[in-house]
Design an enzyme around this catalytic site. Structure first.
Site, PDB file in Angstrom:
ATOM      1  N   ARG A   1      29.695 -20.490   0.468  1.00  0.00           N
ATOM      2  CA  ARG A   1      30.389 -19.547   1.373  1.00  0.00           C
ATOM      3  C   ARG A   1      30.518 -20.136   2.772  1.00  0.00           C
ATOM      4  O   ARG A   1      31.487 -19.887   3.472  1.00  0.00           O
ATOM      5  CB  ARG A   1      29.648 -18.215   1.416  1.00  0.00           C
ATOM      6  CG  ARG A   1      29.810 -17.458   0.090  1.00  0.00           C
ATOM      7  CD  ARG A   1      29.253 -16.065   0.132  1.00  0.00           C
ATOM      8  NE  ARG A   1      29.014 -15.608  -1.242  1.00  0.00           N
ATOM      9  CZ  ARG A   1      28.800 -14.365  -1.598  1.00  0.00           C
ATOM     10  NH1 ARG A   1      28.786 -13.416  -0.691  1.00  0.00           N
ATOM     11  NH2 ARG A   1      28.595 -14.051  -2.862  1.00  0.00           N
TER      12      ARG A   1
ATOM     13  N   TYR B   1      25.416 -13.398  -9.639  1.00  0.00           N
ATOM     14  CA  TYR B   1      25.481 -14.332 -10.772  1.00  0.00           C
ATOM     15  C   TYR B   1      24.989 -15.724 -10.336  1.00  0.00           C
ATOM     16  O   TYR B   1      24.320 -16.436 -11.099  1.00  0.00           O
ATOM     17  CB  TYR B   1      26.919 -14.470 -11.305  1.00  0.00           C
ATOM     18  CG  TYR B   1      27.497 -13.247 -11.978  1.00  0.00           C
ATOM     19  CD1 TYR B   1      26.801 -12.046 -12.045  1.00  0.00           C
ATOM     20  CD2 TYR B   1      28.774 -13.299 -12.560  1.00  0.00           C
ATOM     21  CE1 TYR B   1      27.352 -10.938 -12.658  1.00  0.00           C
ATOM     22  CE2 TYR B   1      29.335 -12.197 -13.183  1.00  0.00           C
ATOM     23  CZ  TYR B   1      28.618 -11.017 -13.215  1.00  0.00           C
ATOM     24  OH  TYR B   1      29.176  -9.922 -13.820  1.00  0.00           O
TER      25      TYR B   1
ATOM     26  N   GLU C   1      23.974  -3.394  -8.084  1.00  0.00           N
ATOM     27  CA  GLU C   1      23.711  -2.425  -7.015  1.00  0.00           C
ATOM     28  C   GLU C   1      22.991  -1.198  -7.543  1.00  0.00           C
ATOM     29  O   GLU C   1      23.221  -0.761  -8.664  1.00  0.00           O
ATOM     30  CB  GLU C   1      25.040  -1.980  -6.393  1.00  0.00           C
ATOM     31  CG  GLU C   1      25.763  -3.121  -5.731  1.00  0.00           C
ATOM     32  CD  GLU C   1      27.144  -2.742  -5.235  1.00  0.00           C
ATOM     33  OE1 GLU C   1      27.325  -1.603  -4.780  1.00  0.00           O
ATOM     34  OE2 GLU C   1      28.029  -3.611  -5.318  1.00  0.00           O
TER      35      GLU C   1
HETATM   36  N1  DCP Z   1      31.815  -9.932 -10.034  1.00  0.00           N
HETATM   37  C1  DCP Z   1      32.826 -10.224 -10.928  1.00  0.00           C
HETATM   38  N2  DCP Z   1      34.115  -9.945 -10.619  1.00  0.00           N
HETATM   39  C2  DCP Z   1      34.427  -9.404  -9.435  1.00  0.00           C
HETATM   40  C3  DCP Z   1      33.415  -9.094  -8.518  1.00  0.00           C
HETATM   41  C4  DCP Z   1      32.103  -9.389  -8.859  1.00  0.00           C
HETATM   42  O1  DCP Z   1      32.537 -10.729 -12.010  1.00  0.00           O
HETATM   43  N3  DCP Z   1      35.693  -9.135  -9.156  1.00  0.00           N
HETATM   44  C5  DCP Z   1      30.432 -10.247 -10.388  1.00  0.00           C
HETATM   45  C6  DCP Z   1      29.933 -11.496  -9.742  1.00  0.00           C
HETATM   46  C7  DCP Z   1      28.954 -11.071  -8.728  1.00  0.00           C
HETATM   47  C8  DCP Z   1      28.498  -9.721  -9.199  1.00  0.00           C
HETATM   48  O2  DCP Z   1      29.585  -9.197  -9.940  1.00  0.00           O
HETATM   49  O3  DCP Z   1      27.876 -11.977  -8.622  1.00  0.00           O
HETATM   50  C9  DCP Z   1      28.137  -8.776  -8.075  1.00  0.00           C
HETATM   51  O4  DCP Z   1      29.240  -8.528  -7.216  1.00  0.00           O
HETATM   52  P1  DCP Z   1      29.090  -8.486  -5.663  1.00  0.00           P
HETATM   53  O5  DCP Z   1      30.392  -8.012  -5.128  1.00  0.00           O
HETATM   54  O6  DCP Z   1      27.868  -7.774  -5.264  1.00  0.00           O
HETATM   55  O7  DCP Z   1      29.006 -10.010  -5.223  1.00  0.00           O
HETATM   56  P2  DCP Z   1      27.766 -10.960  -5.163  1.00  0.00           P
HETATM   57  O8  DCP Z   1      26.511 -10.286  -5.516  1.00  0.00           O
HETATM   58  O9  DCP Z   1      28.089 -12.170  -5.957  1.00  0.00           O
HETATM   59  O10 DCP Z   1      27.757 -11.408  -3.655  1.00  0.00           O
HETATM   60  P3  DCP Z   1      27.218 -10.628  -2.393  1.00  0.00           P
HETATM   61  O11 DCP Z   1      26.140 -11.496  -1.839  1.00  0.00           O
HETATM   62  O12 DCP Z   1      28.393 -10.584  -1.474  1.00  0.00           O
HETATM   63  O13 DCP Z   1      26.773  -9.285  -2.804  1.00  0.00           O
HETATM   64 MG    MG Z   2      27.565  -5.716  -5.530  1.00  0.00          MG
END
Ligand code: DCP
Ligand code: MG
Ligand code: MG
Length: 555
Positions: free
Chosen positions: A55, A23, A111
């Site tokens: 992060r 996001y 994914e």
């Molecule tokens: N997301 C969400 N609630 C959660 C987990 C994730 O709304 N409990 C959303 C926000 C993330 C997206 O889903 O951007 C994808 O989840 P990821 O776990 O792949 O996390 P990110 O892509 O943000 O980070 P990373 O770089 O660790 O993959």
């Molecule tokens: Mg993911």
């Protein structure tokens, strides 16, 4: 080896691709000023994700906003409650992958698993010499398996790099990838080196990779609840699971599930990459506290507008609408979530752009929704809702006359999307209530609630074709008029009584078609003949295959 038999040998090559801080990247693309500052995306009280600058100062996914702000007061927060753009990017990524591979399975929004087995094997047949591993390799590489998986996975890594480069150049998103002989290992491997990197795990390091997980809950597929259940057997970490008594585990979970989970702890995963089709339902929910009917209609109207945008993007025509409410019983304090659904007349969506439905149609859909509401909630008494949700399900593909005809003429296949639909308009057990709530959305006509009856294949073909024709109509009313006009002209026309069969077409099959289709085919034939004569052109191979008429030509 065929995809259905993904056994625990190492013949498959699976790639898992996950977008970095998904996001947050979308937000940074929207506003590049955010690229160089710590930023997070918030939903309600949480930072659901954040960029890698944030992060680096300790902000974590799903951190409370208050905590994140304490840690990093300059953290820029963007509200991420509207998922529209994230969904758009998500589908673009899958689409891009589907250009190169048939077997692509989505997992969540960011994914995808890709079964690259056949592409890897194809490339290896024409590849000479040893390959260098692209990207990172997890674990020890001194004792690699000699079944051929080493070269396959290295080739998989080359493909993963190509796919990631393509995502970067076409969509401007960085990603991580894991490459392994099964989905489980590929997914975990990808998370070893982040962001914008990729990692191969060879089978000899599978157990080591599993043991590197900090807890049982980090095994994909093992939720909190299952881990709690495992605790009752004294299984609290990965080693416990590897050393557990399989009989006890089977008693707890059933033999199949027990075996799957036990195998996962050793990095064994027999699940296959299944191409994700379009979603079976498209829904939207809002957890707002509501106690008055005006608020209900307002909220549902808003949800419907947002839902129609999603359906318009999806491109299919919904056949069923489902309303979900969560209400709390004031006395018992019990919260109950219930849904009701009914079929909906697809002609209500006869509009070029479903997101721009005429007000009249919106009101009709709203009246159906409010009928469902009155079956779920006793509006005569005070109520307390904590969630409202709307979803469309059971979709019809926008019909394609050519494929329909082909099916009819050659395969005699079921018109599945229509005949599959249950022959009932309300899945609720009770009969509809008689009381008419006061809202203006109510009307008691059932004309827009589909009373499905099983139609003949021919009727279905005609029905589908009418929907297709209606795409050019501004409203369903115009559709009906246009449709009637078309039919009446055709019926009264002499031409229609005996439509000439185009030369080279199979006359027997042609005569079995409804008159309007015969007429259409004849017109198409005439048009193409005129074009050929006018331009003195010989039809190209391409136009030949694209003509409906060609489906009828004798072979
Ligand atoms: N997301 C969400 N609630 C959660 C987990 C994730 O709304 N409990 C959303 C926000 C993330 C997206 O889903 O951007 C994808 O989840 P990821 O776990 O792949 O996390 P990110 O892509 O943000 O980070 P990373 O770089 O660790 O993959
Ligand atoms: Mg993911
Ligand atoms: Mg991600």
């Amino acid at each position: 080896m065929d995809n259905e038999q993904c056994l625990d040998n190492h013949s498959n090559t699976i790639i898992h691709i996950d977008v970095d801080c998904f996001y947050a990247q979308v937000e940074m693309l929207r506003n590049p000023d955010l690229n160089n500052v710590p930023m997070g995306v918030s939903q309600k009280r949480f930072v659901v994700t954040c960029n890698y600058i944030a992060r680096s100062v300790g902000i974590k996914k799903m951190m409370l906003i208050t905590e994140a702000k304490e840690k990093c007061p300059e953290l820029v927060l963007i509200n991420g409650e509207d998922l529209h753009d994230y969904r758009q990017y998500s589908y673009k990524i899958t689409e891009l992958l589907l250009h190169s591979f048939n077997l692509v399975e989505r997992l969540g929004l960011d994914e995808n698993f890709i079964d690259a087995t056949s592409e890897v094997n194809k490339r290896l047949q024409v590849c000479e010499g040893n390959l260098d591993p692209v990207g990172n390799v997890f674990g020890d590489t001194s004792d690699l398996c000699d079944c051929g998986c080493t070269e396959r996975l290295k080739m998989g890594a080359i493909i993963a790099q190509e796919l990631r480069d393509k995502i970067k150049s076409e969509l401007k998103l960085t990603t991580c990838a894991g490459i392994a002989h099964n989905k489980l290992l590929a997914k975990i491997a990808g998370s070893r080196h982040k962001p914008n990197q990729q990692t191969i795990v060879f089978p000899n390091s599978a157990v080591e990779l599993m043991l590197s997980l900090p807890s049982l809950t980090k095994i994909p597929g093992l939720g909190q609840k299952l881990c709690k259940d495992l605790e009752t057997l004294g299984i609290t970490n990965l080693e416990d699971l590897q050393n557990c008594d399989l009989t006890q585990l089977s008693n707890l979970l059933g033999p199949e599930k027990a075996r799957v989970i036990y195998d996962l702890s050793f990095g064994i995963d027999r699940s296959v990459v299944k191409t994700t089709g379009k979603p079976q339902s498209i829904g939207i929910e809002d957890s707002k506290h509501i106690t008055a009917e005006t608020e209900v209609t307002e909220k549902l109207h808003e949800l419907l507008s947002r839902l129609l945008l999603l359906v318009a993007e999806d491109g299919r025509i919904p056949r069923t609408i489902r309303l979900t409410v969560r209400q709390t019983n004031k006395t018992s304090r019990l919260t109950v979530r219930e849904s009701r659904q009914c079929n909906i007349n697809p002609s209500l969506f006869n509009c070029k752009d479903i997101s721009q439905l005429p007000e009249h149609n919106i009101n009709k859909i709203m009246s159906i929704i409010m009928r469902l509401f009155s079956k779920l909630v006793d509006t005569q008494r005070p109520y307390h809702l904590s969630l409202l949700g709307l979803a469309f399900t059971k979709f019809l593909e926008k019909p394609n006359i050519r494929s329909t005809l082909t099916k009819f003429l050659y395969n005699n296949m079921e018109v599945q999307s229509i005949t599959d639909i249950e022959n009932k308009y309300d899945t609720g057990k009770n009969s509809p209530k008689d009381s008419s709530p006061s809202t203006s959305y109510f009307d008691n006509s059932d004309s827009d609630i589909e009373q499905s009856t099983k139609k003949s294949k021919m009727e279905n073909i005609i029905a589908r074709r009418r929907i297709q024709n209606s795409e050019d109509c501004e409203s369903p009313c115009k559709l009906k008029v246009a449709d009637l006009r078309l039919n009446s002209i055709e019926k009264s026309s002499d031409e229609n009584q005996n439509v000439p069969c185009p030369p080279n077409a199979d006359e027997k099959v042609f005569r079995e078609l409804p008159n309007d289709l015969q007429l259409e085919l004849w017109k198409e034939y005439k048009k193409s003949r005129e074009r050929i004569e006018g331009e003195s052109l010989i039809r190209t191979k391409k136009s030949k295959t694209n003509t409906i008429l060609n489906y009828l030509v004798k072979r």
